[in-house]
Design a protein around this motif. Structure first.
Motif, PDB file in Angstrom:
ATOM      1  N   PHE A  13      10.023  -4.082  -9.225  1.00  0.00           N
ATOM      2  CA  PHE A  13      10.271  -2.772  -9.819  1.00  0.00           C
ATOM      3  C   PHE A  13      11.555  -2.213  -9.220  1.00  0.00           C
ATOM      4  CE2 PHE A  13       5.562  -3.133  -9.538  1.00  0.00           C
ATOM      5  CZ  PHE A  13       5.279  -3.178 -10.901  1.00  0.00           C
ATOM      6  N   GLN A  14      12.252  -1.404 -10.000  1.00  0.00           N
ATOM      7  CA  GLN A  14      13.472  -0.762  -9.516  1.00  0.00           C
ATOM      8  C   GLN A  14      13.190   0.568  -8.833  1.00  0.00           C
ATOM      9  OE1 GLN A  14      16.489  -2.328  -9.626  1.00  0.00           O
ATOM     10  NE2 GLN A  14      15.216  -4.010 -10.354  1.00  0.00           N
ATOM     11  N   THR A  15      12.124   1.260  -9.298  1.00  0.00           N
ATOM     12  CA  THR A  15      11.796   2.581  -8.759  1.00  0.00           C
ATOM     13  C   THR A  15      10.285   2.718  -8.596  1.00  0.00           C
ATOM     14  OG1 THR A  15      11.508   3.628 -10.922  1.00  0.00           O
ATOM     15  CG2 THR A  15      13.760   3.599 -10.002  1.00  0.00           C
ATOM     16  N   LYS A  16       9.892   3.716  -7.810  1.00  0.00           N
ATOM     17  CA  LYS A  16       8.456   3.949  -7.655  1.00  0.00           C
ATOM     18  C   LYS A  16       7.847   4.420  -8.972  1.00  0.00           C
ATOM     19  CE  LYS A  16       8.337   8.614  -5.667  1.00  0.00           C
ATOM     20  NZ  LYS A  16       7.898   9.392  -4.501  1.00  0.00           N
ATOM     21  N   MET A  17       8.603   5.178  -9.785  1.00  0.00           N
ATOM     22  CA  MET A  17       8.054   5.620 -11.076  1.00  0.00           C
ATOM     23  C   MET A  17       7.840   4.437 -12.023  1.00  0.00           C
ATOM     24  SD  MET A  17       6.991   8.571 -10.952  1.00  0.00           S
ATOM     25  CE  MET A  17       6.332   8.380 -12.584  1.00  0.00           C
ATOM     26  N   ALA A  19       6.976   1.477 -11.038  1.00  0.00           N
ATOM     27  CA  ALA A  19       5.748   0.850 -10.521  1.00  0.00           C
ATOM     28  C   ALA A  19       4.518   1.650 -10.945  1.00  0.00           C
ATOM     29  CB  ALA A  19       5.812   0.745  -8.998  1.00  0.00           C
ATOM     30  N   ILE A  20       4.570   2.968 -10.796  1.00  0.00           N
ATOM     31  CA  ILE A  20       3.444   3.822 -11.182  1.00  0.00           C
ATOM     32  C   ILE A  20       3.170   3.696 -12.675  1.00  0.00           C
ATOM     33  CG2 ILE A  20       2.744   6.246 -11.472  1.00  0.00           C
ATOM     34  CD1 ILE A  20       4.106   6.757  -8.703  1.00  0.00           C
ATOM     35  N   ASP A  21       4.229   3.748 -13.491  1.00  0.00           N
ATOM     36  CA  ASP A  21       4.061   3.617 -14.948  1.00  0.00           C
ATOM     37  C   ASP A  21       3.410   2.284 -15.309  1.00  0.00           C
ATOM     38  OD1 ASP A  21       5.116   6.111 -15.531  1.00  0.00           O
ATOM     39  OD2 ASP A  21       7.128   5.339 -15.971  1.00  0.00           O
ATOM     40  N   PHE A  22       3.861   1.210 -14.673  1.00  0.00           N
ATOM     41  CA  PHE A  22       3.298  -0.118 -14.945  1.00  0.00           C
ATOM     42  C   PHE A  22       1.801  -0.141 -14.628  1.00  0.00           C
ATOM     43  CE2 PHE A  22       1.921  -4.212 -13.243  1.00  0.00           C
ATOM     44  CZ  PHE A  22       2.192  -5.058 -14.301  1.00  0.00           C
ATOM     45  N   LEU A  23       1.433   0.338 -13.444  1.00  0.00           N
ATOM     46  CA  LEU A  23       0.024   0.292 -13.037  1.00  0.00           C
ATOM     47  C   LEU A  23      -0.845   1.199 -13.912  1.00  0.00           C
ATOM     48  CD1 LEU A  23       0.483   0.120  -9.179  1.00  0.00           C
ATOM     49  CD2 LEU A  23      -0.259  -1.728 -10.702  1.00  0.00           C
ATOM     50  N   ILE A  24      -0.325   2.360 -14.285  1.00  0.00           N
ATOM     51  CA  ILE A  24      -1.088   3.232 -15.184  1.00  0.00           C
ATOM     52  C   ILE A  24      -1.269   2.566 -16.540  1.00  0.00           C
ATOM     53  CG2 ILE A  24      -1.048   5.405 -16.485  1.00  0.00           C
ATOM     54  CD1 ILE A  24       0.203   6.717 -13.977  1.00  0.00           C
ATOM     55  N   GLN A  25      -0.220   1.937 -17.053  1.00  0.00           N
ATOM     56  CA  GLN A  25      -0.336   1.249 -18.342  1.00  0.00           C
ATOM     57  C   GLN A  25      -1.393   0.149 -18.281  1.00  0.00           C
ATOM     58  OE1 GLN A  25       0.928   2.050 -21.319  1.00  0.00           O
ATOM     59  NE2 GLN A  25      -0.320   0.381 -22.121  1.00  0.00           N
ATOM     60  N   LYS A  26      -1.438  -0.580 -17.191  1.00  0.00           N
ATOM     61  CA  LYS A  26      -2.453  -1.627 -17.039  1.00  0.00           C
ATOM     62  C   LYS A  26      -3.852  -1.023 -16.948  1.00  0.00           C
ATOM     63  CE  LYS A  26       0.345  -5.001 -17.355  1.00  0.00           C
ATOM     64  NZ  LYS A  26       0.352  -5.795 -18.583  1.00  0.00           N
ATOM     65  N   GLU A  79       7.691  -8.410  -4.849  1.00  0.00           N
ATOM     66  CA  GLU A  79       8.592  -9.514  -4.527  1.00  0.00           C
ATOM     67  C   GLU A  79       9.603  -9.074  -3.470  1.00  0.00           C
ATOM     68  OE1 GLU A  79       9.970 -13.264  -4.580  1.00  0.00           O
ATOM     69  OE2 GLU A  79       8.407 -12.673  -5.991  1.00  0.00           O
ATOM     70  N   ALA A  80      10.089  -7.843  -3.622  1.00  0.00           N
ATOM     71  CA  ALA A  80      11.054  -7.277  -2.674  1.00  0.00           C
ATOM     72  C   ALA A  80      10.616  -5.854  -2.347  1.00  0.00           C
ATOM     73  CB  ALA A  80      12.448  -7.272  -3.294  1.00  0.00           C
ATOM     74  N   PRO A  81      10.869  -5.399  -1.128  1.00  0.00           N
ATOM     75  CA  PRO A  81      10.478  -4.035  -0.767  1.00  0.00           C
ATOM     76  C   PRO A  81      11.097  -2.995  -1.711  1.00  0.00           C
ATOM     77  CG  PRO A  81      11.161  -5.259   1.179  1.00  0.00           C
ATOM     78  CD  PRO A  81      11.506  -6.100  -0.005  1.00  0.00           C
ATOM     79  N   LEU A  82      10.343  -1.926  -1.932  1.00  0.00           N
ATOM     80  CA  LEU A  82      10.743  -0.864  -2.861  1.00  0.00           C
ATOM     81  C   LEU A  82      10.809   0.459  -2.102  1.00  0.00           C
ATOM     82  CD1 LEU A  82      11.102   0.069  -5.873  1.00  0.00           C
ATOM     83  CD2 LEU A  82       8.613   0.332  -5.934  1.00  0.00           C
ATOM     84  N   HIS A  83      11.860   1.241  -2.357  1.00  0.00           N
ATOM     85  CA  HIS A  83      11.959   2.567  -1.736  1.00  0.00           C
ATOM     86  C   HIS A  83      10.875   3.471  -2.298  1.00  0.00           C
ATOM     87  CE1 HIS A  83      15.605   2.296   0.665  1.00  0.00           C
ATOM     88  NE2 HIS A  83      16.046   1.458  -0.264  1.00  0.00           N
ATOM     89  N   TRP A  84      10.128   4.086  -1.386  1.00  0.00           N
ATOM     90  CA  TRP A  84       9.052   5.012  -1.761  1.00  0.00           C
ATOM     91  C   TRP A  84       9.222   6.225  -0.864  1.00  0.00           C
ATOM     92  CZ3 TRP A  84       5.570   2.942  -5.396  1.00  0.00           C
ATOM     93  CH2 TRP A  84       4.569   3.826  -5.826  1.00  0.00           C
ATOM     94  N   GLY A  85       9.946   7.196  -1.349  1.00  0.00           N
ATOM     95  CA  GLY A  85      10.325   8.303  -0.472  1.00  0.00           C
ATOM     96  C   GLY A  85      11.284   7.786   0.572  1.00  0.00           C
ATOM     97  N   ASP A  86      10.983   8.048   1.832  1.00  0.00           N
ATOM     98  CA  ASP A  86      11.856   7.618   2.926  1.00  0.00           C
ATOM     99  C   ASP A  86      11.474   6.256   3.491  1.00  0.00           C
ATOM    100  OD1 ASP A  86      13.306   9.952   2.738  1.00  0.00           O
ATOM    101  OD2 ASP A  86      12.082  11.000   4.229  1.00  0.00           O
ATOM    102  N   GLU A  87      10.491   5.606   2.897  1.00  0.00           N
ATOM    103  CA  GLU A  87      10.007   4.328   3.423  1.00  0.00           C
ATOM    104  C   GLU A  87      10.189   3.215   2.394  1.00  0.00           C
ATOM    105  OE1 GLU A  87       6.245   4.300   5.466  1.00  0.00           O
ATOM    106  OE2 GLU A  87       6.251   6.488   5.570  1.00  0.00           O
ATOM    107  N   LEU A  88      10.082   1.985   2.898  1.00  0.00           N
ATOM    108  CA  LEU A  88      10.042   0.816   2.031  1.00  0.00           C
ATOM    109  C   LEU A  88       8.599   0.336   1.971  1.00  0.00           C
ATOM    110  CD1 LEU A  88      13.189  -1.172   3.233  1.00  0.00           C
ATOM    111  CD2 LEU A  88      12.898   0.025   1.054  1.00  0.00           C
TER     112      LEU A  88
END
Length: 148
Positions: A13-17, A19-26, A79-88
């Protein structure tokens, strides 16, 4: 609480949103959520209040609404760490509960998940799952062992 249809391994995912959108859709596709807008708004409101990154490379976005038909936890490793606020983060656990179970069940799931994610061995098992079946088996084993 866990559903094999809601376990995903090595996602990108490129952004946390995203990722959230994907999981909500599933969750919608698996009929855990109907509609989804109110639930998404609940999750996003929580993220705006404070980041749900909890350390240990983990984010636990969560929300409740009448859209949620039954409680669930959707899980994705990255697959790769994602920025989530100030954390990965490398693992995302999206929690959804029906509005009428918000207080008790929501807190129980969050507390149980947080307690178990503190154990390095469990986190490593999740991160090293090679496919969705392995990830689901790891989660179900822990859920079975909880004994309540």
């Amino acid at each position: 609480m866990f559903d094999q249809q809601l376990t995903f391994v090595k996602k990108q995912f490129q952004t946390k949103m995203e990722a959230i959108d994907f999981l909500i859709q599933k969750a919608i596709e698996s009929k855990k959520v109907i509609g989804g807008e109110a639930y998404k708004q609940s999750v996003c409101q929580r993220e705006e209040e404070f980041s749900t990154a909890v350390g240990y490379d983990i984010a636990i976005p969560h929300g409740s609404s009448q859209d949620v038909q039954e409680s669930f936890v959707a899980v994705a490793t990255l697959e790769a760490p994602l920025h989530w606020g100030d954390e990965l983060v490398k693992m995302i656990f999206l929690i959804g509960v029906p509005e009428n179970k918000r207080t008790k069940e929501h807190l129980q799931i969050l507390a149980w998940l947080s307690r178990n994610l503190m154990h390095q061995e469990f986190r490593e098992d999740i991160l090293h799952a090679e496919n969705e079946q392995q990830l689901f088996n790891c989660l179900k084993k822990l859920e079975t062992e909880k004994g309540d």
